[in-house]
Design an enzyme around this catalytic site. Structure first.
Site, PDB file in Angstrom:
ATOM      1  N   GLN A  89     -19.029 -23.931 -60.577  1.00 36.92           N
ATOM      2  CA  GLN A  89     -18.566 -23.136 -59.619  1.00 36.92           C
ATOM      3  C   GLN A  89     -17.778 -23.882 -58.525  1.00 36.92           C
ATOM      4  O   GLN A  89     -18.165 -24.876 -58.119  1.00 36.92           O
ATOM      5  CB  GLN A  89     -19.188 -22.111 -59.063  1.00 36.92           C
ATOM      6  CG  GLN A  89     -20.036 -21.157 -59.892  1.00 36.92           C
ATOM      7  CD  GLN A  89     -20.948 -20.201 -59.316  1.00 36.92           C
ATOM      8  OE1 GLN A  89     -21.068 -19.874 -58.022  1.00 36.92           O
ATOM      9  NE2 GLN A  89     -21.948 -19.454 -59.998  1.00 36.92           N
ATOM     10  N   HIS A  91     -15.986 -22.543 -54.399  1.00 37.29           N
ATOM     11  CA  HIS A  91     -15.623 -21.391 -53.745  1.00 37.29           C
ATOM     12  C   HIS A  91     -14.378 -21.823 -52.559  1.00 37.29           C
ATOM     13  O   HIS A  91     -14.184 -23.116 -52.312  1.00 37.29           O
ATOM     14  CB  HIS A  91     -16.928 -20.892 -52.701  1.00 37.29           C
ATOM     15  CG  HIS A  91     -18.072 -20.688 -53.795  1.00 37.29           C
ATOM     16  ND1 HIS A  91     -18.127 -19.874 -54.523  1.00 37.29           N
ATOM     17  CD2 HIS A  91     -19.389 -21.355 -53.375  1.00 37.29           C
ATOM     18  CE1 HIS A  91     -19.257 -19.773 -54.956  1.00 37.29           C
ATOM     19  NE2 HIS A  91     -20.084 -20.435 -54.459  1.00 37.29           N
ATOM     20  N   HIS A 252     -20.311 -27.200 -57.980  1.00 35.54           N
ATOM     21  CA  HIS A 252     -21.637 -27.238 -58.116  1.00 35.54           C
ATOM     22  C   HIS A 252     -22.191 -26.172 -59.222  1.00 35.54           C
ATOM     23  O   HIS A 252     -21.389 -25.329 -59.563  1.00 35.54           O
ATOM     24  CB  HIS A 252     -22.075 -26.753 -56.735  1.00 35.54           C
ATOM     25  CG  HIS A 252     -21.742 -25.070 -56.223  1.00 35.54           C
ATOM     26  ND1 HIS A 252     -20.514 -25.063 -55.782  1.00 35.54           N
ATOM     27  CD2 HIS A 252     -22.543 -24.347 -56.277  1.00 35.54           C
ATOM     28  CE1 HIS A 252     -20.602 -23.624 -55.493  1.00 35.54           C
ATOM     29  NE2 HIS A 252     -21.572 -23.257 -55.897  1.00 35.54           N
ATOM     30  N   ARG A 271     -14.821 -20.347 -61.587  1.00 40.64           N
ATOM     31  CA  ARG A 271     -15.701 -20.844 -62.403  1.00 40.64           C
ATOM     32  C   ARG A 271     -14.879 -22.272 -63.077  1.00 40.64           C
ATOM     33  O   ARG A 271     -13.758 -22.063 -63.522  1.00 40.64           O
ATOM     34  CB  ARG A 271     -16.284 -20.013 -63.628  1.00 40.64           C
ATOM     35  CG  ARG A 271     -17.301 -19.052 -62.905  1.00 40.64           C
ATOM     36  CD  ARG A 271     -17.736 -18.022 -63.620  1.00 40.64           C
ATOM     37  NE  ARG A 271     -18.644 -17.114 -63.118  1.00 40.64           N
ATOM     38  CZ  ARG A 271     -18.243 -16.038 -62.308  1.00 40.64           C
ATOM     39  NH1 ARG A 271     -17.248 -15.694 -62.238  1.00 40.64           N
ATOM     40  NH2 ARG A 271     -19.398 -15.431 -61.771  1.00 40.64           N
TER      41      ARG A 271
END
Length: 384
Positions: A89, A91, A252, A271
């Site tokens: 993933q 962000h 991560h 993702r």
């Protein structure tokens, strides 16, 4: 105010069937138990044990004005138990989240659509602290020299050669961007499988752990291109009490173990593999920080006798860790979570709550400083 709260485990498929039950000292249910949320997130708000059967979001809304506190928490505290690897993933930053959310709103993309990237307009930095003896994670992109040494152990298949070619760029970030863009967006499945097979069978003392992880990932996600992405990432094994901080842009994935996780209150996740869910490769490539770096380990600083503080220097959260006994100065509405032993939490008003492992309490700022005695407790609060 100091009131106990609780929640039930979420049954995501990657969850462990034993780790949360073991912490709580109960018989496992037999089902996967992935996370327990201690917060006011509408996806699974905690239950407030004040006799009203209210959830924490409703409780905060009622008490915010009287207590002079925000009606929403800026963070979400969790127990996380990974029995199988989670997806890779990344962000967004706050600015990226604001722009992306506005763009998808304007385009009329339903917020629950499977191909929606931005569920809200917030960033989602996060910290995880290991509770199990070891907690395995992938975090950030490895030094390119080390990655080239790893690839040198994989033989000369067409897939391995193609990956090496994309890592030949002069600038490491450009090389990693090209490699990950190719793996996720362009590479033929047969080439991806060649790389995975070579990595799974490679014999190297230096990269034995990476080969073992490749076999684990290939068993869970056969032929998934994310397995090749994982080969470019830092493999981190935290010991109990150690932590990593994952800011915006850092790829991560949590692989296995039990931890306490705290994050900004957001659902924004893009993702990059190890998942059957939607992957927007083009958008992912705009968010990832492709600069190789050491694992993002976050050291705790001393915050008084028996207390250490995981403070990444952001306004959303900090996380105090109390072992045995200690006093914590609260910054805003806080949540105390017991993870070992019988802990007694006493607020400035004299109100006290006894917390068994896996139990938690919400504290308003007027209870500061809070004294904790016995056991081991994490205290989540807004950051600075």
């Amino acid at each position: 105010m100091l009131i106990e709260i609780s929640n039930t485990p979420r049954d995501y498929a990657w969850g462990s069937s034993t780790l949360i039950a073991g912490l709580e000292g109960r018989t496992p249910s037999g089902a996967p138990e992935a996370e327990v949320w201690f917060g006011d997130h509408p996806g699974s708000p905690a239950l407030v044990h004040d006799g009203s059967d209210r959830t924490l979001d409703a409780w905060l809304s009622e008490h915010a004005a009287a207590a002079g506190v925000p009606a929403r928490l800026p963070y979400l505290l969790k127990l996380l138990a990974a029995g199988a690897p989670l997806s890779i993933q990344v962000h967004p930053s706050k600015d990226q989240a604001v722009a992306g959310f506005a763009r998808e709103e304007a385009a009329g993309v339903p917020r629950e659509a499977g191909d929606r990237n931005y569920k809200d307009d917030n960033h989602k930095p996060e910290v995880i602290v290991a509770l199990s003896d070891t907690f395995t994670a992938l975090a950030g992109l490895r030094d390119l020299g080390a990655t080239r040494r790893l690839l040198a152990t994989l033989g000369e298949s067409d897939g391995v050669r193609a990956l090496r070619e994309r890592l030949d760029a002069t600038e490491p970030a450009d090389a990693l961007r090209a490699a990950i863009g190719w793996v996720l967006g362009e590479a033929d499945v047969a080439l991806v499988e060649q790389i995975i097979e070579a990595a799974a069978s490679a014999e190297s003392d230096e990269f034995a752990a990476e080969s073992k992880l490749t076999r684990t990932l290939a068993s869970a996600y056969p032929a998934d291109p994310g397995i090749v992405v994982a080969l470019l990432m830092n493999l981190v094994e935290l010991r109990r009490g150690e932590a990593i901080f994952v800011p915006a842009g850092v790829l991560h994935a949590y692989v296995g173990g039990l931890g306490v996780e705290i994050m900004a209150a957001s659902d924004n996740v893009l993702r990059g593999g190890l998942t059957p869910k939607h992957i927007d490769v083009a958008e992912l490539l705009t968010l990832v920080d492709f600069r190789p770096a050491a694992p993002p380990v976050l050291a705790a600083r001393d915050a008084g006798e028996g207390v250490e503080l995981f403070a990444p220097g952001i306004p959303d959260f900090s996380l105090a860790h109390v072992t045995g006994a200690g006093t914590v100065d609260l910054d805003g509405v806080s949540i105390a979570l017991s993870v070992d032993g019988e802990a007694v939490v006493t607020g400035a008003s004299g109100t006290r709550v006894a917390l068994a492992p896996g139990r938690a309490a919400v504290l308003t700022p007027d209870e500061s400083p809070v004294a904790i005695a016995g056991g081991e407790v994490f205290v989540a609060m807004p950051g600075k």
